[in-house]
Scaffold this motif. Structure first.
Motif, PDB file in Angstrom:
ATOM      1  N   ARG B 272       0.842  -1.190   0.000  1.00 57.01           N
ATOM      2  CA  ARG B 272       0.000   0.000   0.000  1.00 57.01           C
ATOM      3  C   ARG B 272       0.879   1.242   0.000  1.00 57.01           C
ATOM      4  N   ILE B 273       0.635   2.160  -0.937  1.00 62.62           N
ATOM      5  CA  ILE B 273       1.372   3.422  -0.910  1.00 62.62           C
ATOM      6  C   ILE B 273       0.780   4.310   0.188  1.00 62.62           C
ATOM      7  N   TRP B 274       1.572   5.279   0.673  1.00 63.62           N
ATOM      8  CA  TRP B 274       1.112   6.065   1.818  1.00 63.62           C
ATOM      9  C   TRP B 274      -0.171   6.806   1.497  1.00 63.62           C
ATOM     10  N   GLN B 275      -0.343   7.169   0.217  1.00 62.81           N
ATOM     11  CA  GLN B 275      -1.541   7.931  -0.137  1.00 62.81           C
ATOM     12  C   GLN B 275      -2.806   7.101   0.063  1.00 62.81           C
ATOM     13  N   ASP B 276      -2.723   5.804  -0.207  1.00 63.95           N
ATOM     14  CA  ASP B 276      -3.887   4.946   0.017  1.00 63.95           C
ATOM     15  C   ASP B 276      -4.145   4.750   1.515  1.00 63.95           C
ATOM     16  N   GLN B 279      -5.749   7.730   2.705  1.00 59.07           N
ATOM     17  CA  GLN B 279      -7.135   7.760   2.247  1.00 59.07           C
ATOM     18  C   GLN B 279      -8.046   7.018   3.229  1.00 59.07           C
ATOM     19  N   ALA B 280      -7.498   5.966   3.859  1.00 62.46           N
ATOM     20  CA  ALA B 280      -8.286   5.257   4.865  1.00 62.46           C
ATOM     21  C   ALA B 280      -8.639   6.189   6.016  1.00 62.46           C
ATOM     22  N   PHE B 294       2.753  16.312   5.631  1.00 66.21           N
ATOM     23  CA  PHE B 294       2.292  16.276   4.234  1.00 66.21           C
ATOM     24  C   PHE B 294       1.080  15.373   4.048  1.00 66.21           C
ATOM     25  N   GLN B 297      -2.024  16.667   2.327  1.00 65.88           N
ATOM     26  CA  GLN B 297      -2.224  16.804   0.883  1.00 65.88           C
ATOM     27  C   GLN B 297      -3.205  15.778   0.330  1.00 65.88           C
ATOM     28  N   GLN B 298      -3.385  14.677   1.046  1.00 64.19           N
ATOM     29  CA  GLN B 298      -4.331  13.679   0.575  1.00 64.19           C
ATOM     30  C   GLN B 298      -5.769  14.098   0.870  1.00 64.19           C
TER      31      GLN B 298
END
Lengths: 313, 444, 318
Positions: B272-276, B279-280, B294, B297-298
């Motif tokens: 899992r990338i940090w952005q996903d 997103q959780a 940061f 930013q998501q």
């Protein structure tokens, strides 16, 4: 299994040409269940092949917040070309595209020219040491490019160039250096393919049209090279794609941001941490277009070129 | 071998009839060559136009701020500097990733006068190799506007300053206040409270801790905090410098504690990338997330106010919550700089509150490094971050900045990923790390 | 299938395959004049100088570097074979990388290459939409690193990816990219997706060049379509077979960008080329160590090339 190789000179054109045409026409007219099944198989496979790319295009038309919240396989809130406009403006694609052309076009031309001549010399001229040459070039292409990086960097830094060729005053950080390594590195593969191809051209063909005493250069340019056109077109497609998409050499041999090729324009769309992947997808789609166009242009060339030979009298 | 007499088959490839078709004429080839030469000549010309005037009024500036918003912000800062001084700044922007991968070659090739980089070991390493110009004289002018922690992070092993801090972004436990208010959660301060909160979240159907480590570096943040909370900053720093053994029981305890936490973390972190993972948190599926600022930013623009953080909880009371992980980004002068005076003038400006305020106007996810910078435009979270860092007893820079980059990327990333996949064999893992550490740190 | 051309030739005839000096006539035409020799010297010389200076020279230098400890900045330090010992004994990614490279090569050779050949054969029947099919299969070849990485995320991401959604596994997702036992297969799928296009396009060109009368003659002799293909068509495409074989080996050994785009080739996706890159190119700068890894990759590559060349030489001598 090589029993089909011929001991006789090439059959006169008329025989094969005629039968080629007739069989092609016969085949075209038939619509059989087998043919329909073939289309079903091919269409399914082709759509399967396209699906990931289409998914990327679809993602590029949706805002990041939408796909992030609902997943990539979901109904869109709205579709928009905003990302494409943004990429065109923010990523300065035209400038980076131009940088890429400055490297790619000369590199492909020089590679094909040098490789075809070397291949010609290896395959068609009785040269002492032709085998050694072929080994040298072919083996060179199998080397992992990473193995060259460090020494090449040191070498490039030490090779001085006048300011009007490179403002870094050395081969490092210059287009010339980038072109040179592409040529040197890709030469092997092209020599290998072309030598293989040229060896298959029956000697009789190349000689039938020649007045005795034509020079080597002339034989290469007017006889062998035209015959190798399909292979050249196929190689041009592959080499253009490879060099166009290359990022490794630019990464290690360039340092000025405004001279980097288009692959780096895409990286400019990535933040230090956060990346809007849908925006990146839009950029990647735009960047892929030239290679797709080149393929379509040359596809006609190399496949049609060969079809011409096989089917038409 | 073949049932077919070979003589029946003409040579297949290529067909004789093709001969004589003027497929690639000499003219075509020459034209191609001319295009090639033309392009070469053109590239030469272009380079000629870009020839650097080596005069005293120009400073070259290598920037990795390549994505549009920060690039524009930095361009404004540079424009302001050019107005206020007699100098012209030539900015050379290279994307983050390329800049970082290329840094060694960049510094030995034709580096710009001033360039963007990171504080800590990652800077000290270059200073020790003689690739940087010391700027202690600049620090005499700007020193009173920076905390001691900032000065420490800007200082090389030889005691000279090399680095001008620009902004930083603390790492902490982020959460959505709206989700927490709904369920009555409160920020834990001790490890026991933290575990209890995790249990509650799990009972409430939440994933307690969001976790994404596909790129390998995010997990380093968890290790850093656990190690600093359990063993203290001094031990952590020494371990990063290669001076402590990874087979030390102290390190073992860090991993044992982490193994207790893993069941509360999002499963499958390495895929899992940090952005996903973030997103959780955005979607309210996960309760909290250890990451840098940061993470904001998501969040969609209209939800950025619904984001808060608390410091990583205390584990060993002896070390409390005093150490904060807050990577600092800033600027250096290369040893090869052509215009050192101009470069220093640029650094003085970049160190000023004015420059940092100007830059941060477009960036709500960082904090100005200059302690006199105006905070009135900061968001609530930025202000909280200022407080967190100004009360910190120690500031760490993140594992990949506090230790050798080769050790961080080729040893620690694979090792941490291995641990996340299978936390059962801690001893074997630590032996592996220590062996590799010795062969890497050995050569100094 | 692709190894067929490497099998020793059973046929007695090689005239068109061999050096073009077979006939007496050829010998007469091919006497080289001074002008010919100048052309040869200049152009061969240019190609050779480039190849030696920019490819072989640096390769030899890298072999030397593999016996040193160097970060690119400080002084070189000779360490003998220490780098090689470290790679084998204390560098866990190495063995996984070798395994993955072998797997990669086997998958391309046994699955992707035959599939590409199959597509080419199907498309060689002058059917409608053939350009569409060709473009569809070739499309993955032209995509750059950035979009390949993105597509991998798009399809394989555990939580928001398309594949788990398609399989209806949102609640019990498969960790396509994160599980080190699974991810290499997911990535091989992507690699095959790309490789098939290469192979198809090369074979398509090759098949178009096979004279139809060959097949017709075979059909008259009562051979089935499949028999004709394996006994006539495939062997006549010998030059293409060899090129495809070499491309497959190159792709198998040089495999790099897909795993690099996904997670920098870690956590089950280790490949030799990525390990070399990580150690040499990046900030890490373990140049001696990375060079040693590169030399290992080089030795494996040379194994293939030598096998191939010995084969060629043996055929030529016949």
């Amino acid at each position: 299994m090589t029993a089909v190789t011929s001991t006789s000179p090439a059959t006169p054109p008329s025989t094969t040409g005629a039968s080629g045409v007739s069989s092609a026409q016969r085949r075209k007219r038939r619509i059989t269940p087998a043919r329909i099944a073939l289309h079903i198989v091919l269409m399914t496979a082709a759509l399967g092949w396209l699906a990931p790319v289409l998914l990327a295009v679809y993602a590029s038309l949706r805002p990041y917040a939408d796909t992030a919240a609902h997943g990539y396989l979901s109904w869109p809130e709205r579709l928009t070309f905003d990302y494409y406009i943004q990429v065109w403006q923010d990523a300065e694609l035209p400038r980076y595209f131009f940088n890429t052309l400055i490297v790619t076009v000369p590199a492909v031309i020089i590679i094909l020219f040098l490789a075809s001549f070397v291949a010609y010399a290896i395959a068609r001229v009785r040269l002492p040491g032709a085998r050694v040459l072929l080994v040298l070039f072919t083996a060179g292409n199998l080397l992992p490019p990473q193995v060259l990086i460090t020494p090449l960097y040191v070498l490039y830094n030490k090779l001085p160039l006048p300011w009007w060729i490179s403002d870094s005053m050395s081969l490092y950080d210059s287009y010339l250096g980038l072109i040179a390594i592409h040529v040197a590195f890709q030469l092997g593969f092209c020599v290998f393919v072309l030598a293989n191809y040229m060896r298959q051209i029956p000697t009789e063909i190349t000689e039938a049209a020649l007045v005795d005493g034509a020079g080597l250069w002339k034989r290469y340019l007017t006889v062998t090279l035209p015959l190798a056109r399909p292979a050249l077109a196929a190689l041009a497609t592959l080499e253009f794609t490879w060099i166009y998409n290359d990022f490794l050499w630019a990464l290690v041999l360039m340092s000025s941001g405004d001279k980097l090729p288009i692959t780096s324009a895409l990286n400019n769309l990535r933040g230090q941490f956060f990346t809007d992947y849908n925006l990146l997808a839009a950029g990647a789609v735009l960047v892929a277009l030239p290679t797709i166009i080149v393929f379509n242009l040359l596809q006609k060339q190399f496949i049609a070129g060969l079809t011409l030979g096989a089917n038409k009298g | 071998m073949s049932p077919f007499p070979s003589s029946r088959f003409p040579h297949p490839h290529p067909h004789p009839t093709q001969f004589g078709v003027p497929v690639l004429s000499r003219r075509g080839l020459l034209r191609g060559a001319a295009v090639g030469t033309g392009a070469l000549g053109l590239s030469g010309l272009l380079s000629a136009c870009g020839e650097r005037p080596a005069d005293e009024n120009t400073v070259t500036f290598g920037s990795n701020q390549s994505d549009p918003v920060p690039r524009e912000a930095l361009a404004q800062v540079v424009a302001t500097f050019e107005e206020e001084s007699d100098l012209t700044v030539e900015v050379n922007t290279v994307d983050h990733n390329t800049f970082q991968e290329n840094i060694n070659r960049y510094l030995q090739g034709t580096p710009d006068d001033v360039f963007t980089w990171f504080a800590g070991y990652r800077m000290q390493f270059f200073a020790a190799q003689g690739l940087l110009t010391p700027i202690s004289d600049v620090w005499e002018d700007i020193g009173d506007q920076y905390s001691d922690a900032m000065r420490d992070q800007s200082t090389g092993e030889d005691g000279e300053q090399y680095f001008v801090p620009f902004y930083y972004y603390p790492w902490a436990m982020f959460y959505r206040p709206s989700v927490w208010a709904e369920r009555g959660y409160t920020p834990p301060t001790t490890f026991d409270e933290y575990i209890a909160l995790c249990d509650r979240m799990r009972a409430d159907g939440l994933v307690p801790i969001a976790f994404g480590n596909e790129d390998g570096w995010p997990a380093m943040g968890t290790f850093d905090y656990l190690n600093m909370r359990i063993n203290g900053y001094e031990f952590h720093a020494a371990l990063m410098r290669g001076e402590e053994s990874w087979e030390d029981p102290a390190v073992r305890e860090v991993f044992a504690t982490w193994a207790e936490l893993l069941p509360y973390c999002q499963e499958g972190a390495n895929g899992r990338i940090w952005q996903d993972a973030a997103q959780a948190l955005v979607n309210g599926e996960a309760g909290m997330y250890l990451l840098g600022m940061f993470v904001g930013q998501q969040f969609p623009d209209d939800q950025r106010d619904d984001l808060d953080f608390f410091p990583f909880p205390e584990i060993n009371p002896e070390h409390g919550q005093g150490a904060v992980e807050a990577p600092i980004d800033g600027f250096l002068i290369s040893a090869e700089a052509r215009n050192v005076d101009g470069a220093k003038e640029l650094l003085r400006f970049l160190a000023s509150a004015e420059a940092q305020e100007l830059y941060l106007a477009s960036d709500p996810n960082n904090i100005a490094a200059n302690s006199t910078a105006d905070t009135s435009n900061y968001s609530a979270m930025q202000n909280k971050a200022v407080e967190l860092v100004s009360n910190a007893t120690h500031i760490s820079q993140f594992m990949d900045r506090d230790t050798r980059p080769d050790f961080a990327s080729t040893v620690m990333i694979p090792s941490l990923q291995q641990f996340i996949n299978d936390p059962s064999d801690i001893d074997g893992l630590l032996r592996q790390i220590e062996e590799q550490k010795q062969s890497i740190f050995d050569d100094e | 299938m692709t190894t067929t051309p490497l099998a020793p030739s059973a046929g007695a005839t090689t005239s068109s395959d061999g050096p073009p000096s077979g006939s007496r006539r050829a010998r007469r035409v091919r006497r080289l004049g001074p002008r010919d020799i100048t052309v040869l010297a200049v152009l061969l010389g240019a190609a050779l100088v480039l190849d030696l200076a920019l490819v072989w020279g640096p390769t030899v230098a890298s072999i030397t570097l593999s016996f040193t400890d160097w970060n690119g900045i400080s002084d070189l330090r000779w360490v003998g074979t220490e780098n090689y010992q470290d790679i084998v004994s204390t560098y866990p990614p190495f063995q996984r990388a070798v395994r993955n490279n072998v797997l990669w090569l086997a998958f391309l050779a046994l699955v992707a290459t035959p599939l590409g050949l199959l597509f080419a054969v199907l498309l060689d029947r002058e059917i409608r939409f053939t350009r569409f099919y060709q473009s569809a299969f070739y499309l993955p070849v032209v995509l750059s690193l950035a979009i390949v990485g993105f597509i991998a995320q798009l399809v394989y991401a555990r939580d928001y990816g398309a594949l788990n959604a398609l399989l209806g596994r949102e609640n019990n997702p498969i960790d396509w990219l994160g599980d080190p036992d699974i991810n290499i297969w997911a990535v091989l799928g992507a690699a095959g997706w790309r490789h098939v296009g290469y192979v198809m396009i090369l074979y398509l060109a090759g098949l178009k060049a096979v004279d139809p009368s060959l097949k017709e003659a075979a059909a008259i002799d009562g051979a089935s379509e499949v028999q004709t293909f394996f006994r006539v068509t495939l062997p006549t495409m010998r030059p293409i077979n060899i090129i495809v074989l070499v491309i497959t080996v190159i792709e198998g050994l040089r495999a790099f960008d897909i795993v690099y785009a996904i997670n920098n080739g870690r956590n089950g996706l280790e490949l030799l080329s990525v390990l070399v890159t990580e150690n040499i190119v990046g900030e890490a700068s373990r140049i001696g160590f990375g060079s040693a890894l590169a030399v290992i990759l080089l030795v494996i590559a040379l194994g293939f090339i030598v096998t191939y060349l010995v084969q060629i030489l043996r055929e030529d001598r016949r």
